[in-house]
Design a protein around this motif. Structure first.
Motif, short mmCIF file in Angstrom:
data_model
loop_
_atom_site.label_atom_id
_atom_site.label_comp_id
_atom_site.label_asym_id
_atom_site.label_seq_id
_atom_site.Cartn_x
_atom_site.Cartn_y
_atom_site.Cartn_z
N LEU A 164 -6.38 -44.41 -33.83
CA LEU A 164 -5.43 -45.32 -33.19
C LEU A 164 -5.52 -45.22 -31.68
CD1 LEU A 164 -2.30 -44.88 -35.51
CD2 LEU A 164 -3.92 -46.79 -35.45
N PHE A 165 -5.70 -44.00 -31.17
CA PHE A 165 -5.83 -43.83 -29.72
C PHE A 165 -7.12 -44.49 -29.22
CE2 PHE A 165 -7.00 -41.75 -25.80
CZ PHE A 165 -5.79 -41.65 -25.12
N THR A 166 -8.19 -44.39 -30.01
CA THR A 166 -9.45 -45.03 -29.64
C THR A 166 -9.28 -46.54 -29.54
OG1 THR A 166 -10.73 -43.28 -30.73
CG2 THR A 166 -11.86 -45.37 -30.32
N LEU A 167 -8.61 -47.13 -30.54
CA LEU A 167 -8.36 -48.57 -30.52
C LEU A 167 -7.49 -48.95 -29.32
CD1 LEU A 167 -7.61 -49.35 -34.29
CD2 LEU A 167 -9.71 -49.80 -33.02
N LEU A 168 -6.41 -48.19 -29.11
CA LEU A 168 -5.50 -48.50 -28.01
C LEU A 168 -6.20 -48.36 -26.66
CD1 LEU A 168 -2.62 -49.14 -27.05
CD2 LEU A 168 -2.14 -46.68 -27.09
N GLY A 169 -6.97 -47.30 -26.48
CA GLY A 169 -7.66 -47.07 -25.21
C GLY A 169 -8.66 -48.17 -24.90
N ASN A 170 -9.45 -48.58 -25.90
CA ASN A 170 -10.43 -49.63 -25.66
C ASN A 170 -9.77 -50.99 -25.45
OD1 ASN A 170 -13.23 -48.48 -25.83
ND2 ASN A 170 -12.47 -47.73 -27.79
N LEU A 171 -8.71 -51.27 -26.20
CA LEU A 171 -7.98 -52.52 -25.99
C LEU A 171 -7.32 -52.55 -24.62
CD1 LEU A 171 -6.34 -53.01 -29.52
CD2 LEU A 171 -8.19 -54.37 -28.51
N LEU A 172 -6.84 -51.40 -24.16
CA LEU A 172 -6.24 -51.32 -22.83
C LEU A 172 -7.27 -51.60 -21.74
CD1 LEU A 172 -3.73 -50.69 -21.12
CD2 LEU A 172 -4.37 -48.26 -21.23
N ASP A 232 -23.11 -31.74 -42.66
CA ASP A 232 -23.12 -33.08 -42.07
C ASP A 232 -21.75 -33.74 -42.10
OD1 ASP A 232 -25.68 -33.16 -41.21
OD2 ASP A 232 -26.47 -34.29 -42.91
N ALA A 233 -20.99 -33.49 -43.16
CA ALA A 233 -19.67 -34.13 -43.29
C ALA A 233 -18.77 -33.76 -42.13
CB ALA A 233 -19.02 -33.73 -44.61
N LEU A 234 -18.80 -32.48 -41.73
CA LEU A 234 -17.96 -32.04 -40.63
C LEU A 234 -18.59 -32.35 -39.29
CD1 LEU A 234 -15.30 -30.65 -40.04
CD2 LEU A 234 -16.49 -28.45 -40.07
N MET A 235 -19.91 -32.15 -39.17
CA MET A 235 -20.59 -32.43 -37.92
C MET A 235 -20.56 -33.92 -37.59
SD MET A 235 -21.58 -29.55 -36.69
CE MET A 235 -22.65 -30.15 -35.40
N GLY A 236 -20.61 -34.76 -38.63
CA GLY A 236 -20.62 -36.20 -38.41
C GLY A 236 -19.35 -36.72 -37.76
N THR A 237 -18.23 -36.02 -37.97
CA THR A 237 -16.97 -36.47 -37.37
C THR A 237 -17.01 -36.37 -35.85
OG1 THR A 237 -16.00 -34.27 -37.61
CG2 THR A 237 -15.61 -35.84 -39.40
N THR A 238 -17.82 -35.45 -35.31
CA THR A 238 -17.89 -35.32 -33.86
C THR A 238 -18.44 -36.59 -33.23
OG1 THR A 238 -20.09 -34.30 -33.95
CG2 THR A 238 -18.19 -32.82 -34.00
N TYR A 239 -19.45 -37.19 -33.88
CA TYR A 239 -20.06 -38.41 -33.34
C TYR A 239 -19.27 -39.65 -33.74
CZ TYR A 239 -23.63 -41.86 -32.18
OH TYR A 239 -24.29 -42.93 -31.63
N THR A 240 -18.72 -39.66 -34.96
CA THR A 240 -18.04 -40.85 -35.47
C THR A 240 -16.61 -40.98 -34.95
OG1 THR A 240 -19.34 -40.68 -37.49
CG2 THR A 240 -17.39 -42.07 -37.58
N VAL A 241 -15.92 -39.85 -34.78
CA VAL A 241 -14.51 -39.87 -34.40
C VAL A 241 -14.30 -39.39 -32.96
CG1 VAL A 241 -12.19 -39.04 -34.97
CG2 VAL A 241 -13.84 -39.46 -36.80
N LEU A 242 -14.89 -38.25 -32.62
CA LEU A 242 -14.60 -37.62 -31.32
C LEU A 242 -15.23 -38.38 -30.15
CD1 LEU A 242 -13.22 -35.29 -29.91
CD2 LEU A 242 -15.28 -33.91 -30.25
N PRO A 272 -16.10 -41.69 -29.77
CA PRO A 272 -15.35 -42.90 -29.39
C PRO A 272 -13.95 -42.58 -28.86
CG PRO A 272 -16.36 -43.16 -31.55
CD PRO A 272 -16.50 -41.72 -31.19
N PHE A 273 -13.36 -41.46 -29.31
CA PHE A 273 -12.04 -41.05 -28.82
C PHE A 273 -12.11 -40.64 -27.35
CE2 PHE A 273 -9.27 -37.35 -28.01
CZ PHE A 273 -8.02 -37.95 -28.16
N LEU A 274 -13.19 -39.95 -26.95
CA LEU A 274 -13.30 -39.46 -25.58
C LEU A 274 -13.72 -40.55 -24.59
CD1 LEU A 274 -15.10 -36.03 -26.18
CD2 LEU A 274 -12.70 -36.40 -25.59
N SER A 275 -14.47 -41.53 -25.05
CA SER A 275 -15.04 -42.53 -24.15
C SER A 275 -14.00 -43.28 -23.32
CB SER A 275 -15.90 -43.51 -24.95
OG SER A 275 -16.53 -44.43 -24.09
N PRO A 276 -12.96 -43.89 -23.91
CA PRO A 276 -11.98 -44.58 -23.06
C PRO A 276 -11.21 -43.64 -22.15
CG PRO A 276 -11.27 -44.57 -25.36
CD PRO A 276 -12.67 -44.06 -25.34
N ILE A 277 -11.01 -42.39 -22.57
CA ILE A 277 -10.33 -41.41 -21.71
C ILE A 277 -11.18 -41.15 -20.47
CG2 ILE A 277 -9.51 -39.03 -21.55
CD1 ILE A 277 -8.95 -39.08 -24.51
#
Length: 316
Positions: free
Chosen positions: A37-45, A273-283, A285-290
């Motif tokens: 949700l923060f990723t969506l909000l940050g990019n929309l902002l 891979d399941a845990l490592m993949g979250t760093t690229y898939t979730v983390l 995009p989360f950091l980019s707008p910040i």
């Protein structure tokens, strides 16, 4: 010609986080949901600020908006399904849906890399050839480059997806990942074409990503050389400060991508891979707008102005 083989295996099972303790899954769900949700909000902002602030109607911020769109679409391709699987006991996905997820994730992922490369070129022209900036990076030319980035991402997604789903999947059908990821799917494929497809997909992906990375590095080699020629320390700081946000996002993007895709393939690597993949898939995009919001002064000031205008319109 071998027919696309959806007949042998009609659906896959995404194991994802199924091996994790059940009591931890709600916490994972809440954490990933909030980050999404923060990723969506940050990019929309970012997009809303660039759209409403005329001083930001420049190629650099057009590229930033395109980057925000690619991040929103990339996360939308994977994360909602991941969230649903975290709270569900039904983890099956049809072969067609799996192919669709792979296509869009690669499409938006490669588009993201191409756009980061264009942003590096934009910073190179702005610092090394400032007097020719409006000619070399015109709004019309920038829009064409963005369109080519999306077209290139679409071609890459199509090539990878066709190469993988042209293979025969004759069972088992359990994917050791939370998404339709290439390495786990290759483990499930059978036939003589698997090794060829694996090498072909690897060569195409590595060549494209390495090419983007080398172009960005080359841009910054020229940028650093130009900045060092500026006589005053204040001038050097001002020139390089316009690149900090982009350079930081590039390091984060390629850093996490290399951890996920270039790690050694051992017997237990698919489980990791399941845990490592979250760093690229979730983390990532989360950091980019910040990063862009905090490290880009002009964008940060515009956001403050927009926010204050909503709270106290009479003072603006």
């Amino acid at each position: 010609m071998q027919k696309a083989n959806f007949s042998a295996v009609t659906e896959f099972i995404l194991l994802g986080f199924s091996t994790f303790p059940q009591q931890l899954l709600p916490a994972f769900f809440l954490l990933i949901l909030l980050m999404y949700l923060f990723t969506l909000l940050g990019n929309l902002l970012i997009m809303g600020t660039v759209w409403s602030e005329r001083s930001l109607h420049a190629p650099m911020y057009l590229l930033l908006c395109a980057l925000s769109v690619s991040e929103i679409l990339y996360t939308f391709t994977i994360i909602p399904r991941m969230l649903a699987d975290l709270l569900s006991t039904h983890h099956s996905i049809s072969s067609v849906a799996c192919a669709g997820q792979m296509f869009f994730s690669f499409m938006f992922g490669f588009t993201h890399s191409f756009l980061l490369t264009l942003m590096g070129y934009d910073r190179y022209v702005a610092i090394c050839h400032p007097l020719r900036y409006r000619v070399l990076v015109s709004p019309r030319g920038c829009a064409c480059l963005v369109a080519w980035s999306w077209a290139g991402g679409s071609v890459m997604g199509l090539v990878v997806t066709m190469a993988i789903f042209h293979l025969t999947f004759c069972g088992p059908n359990e994917i050791h990942h939370f998404a339709c990821h290439v390495p786990p799917l290759l483990k499930l494929a059978c036939g003589t074409d698997v090794a060829v497809a694996a090498k072909g997909v690897g060569l195409v992906c590595i060549s494209a990503l390495l090419g983007c990375c080398l172009l960005i590095i080359l841009s910054y080699v020229f940028i650093v050389a130009a900045v060092l020629r500026i006589p005053s320390a204040e001038g050097r700081h001002k020139a390089f400060s316009t690149c900090v946000s982009h350079l930081t996002v590039v390091v984060v993007h390629y850093g996490f991508a290399s951890v996920v895709y270039l790690q050694p393939r051992g017997p237990q690597s698919l489980e990791a891979d399941a845990l490592m993949g979250t760093t690229y898939t979730v983390l990532t995009p989360f950091l980019s707008p910040i990063i862009f919001s905090l490290r880009n002064k002009q964008l940060k000031d515009a956001m403050k102005k927009t926010f204050l205008s909503k709270l106290h319109p009479e003072k603006i």
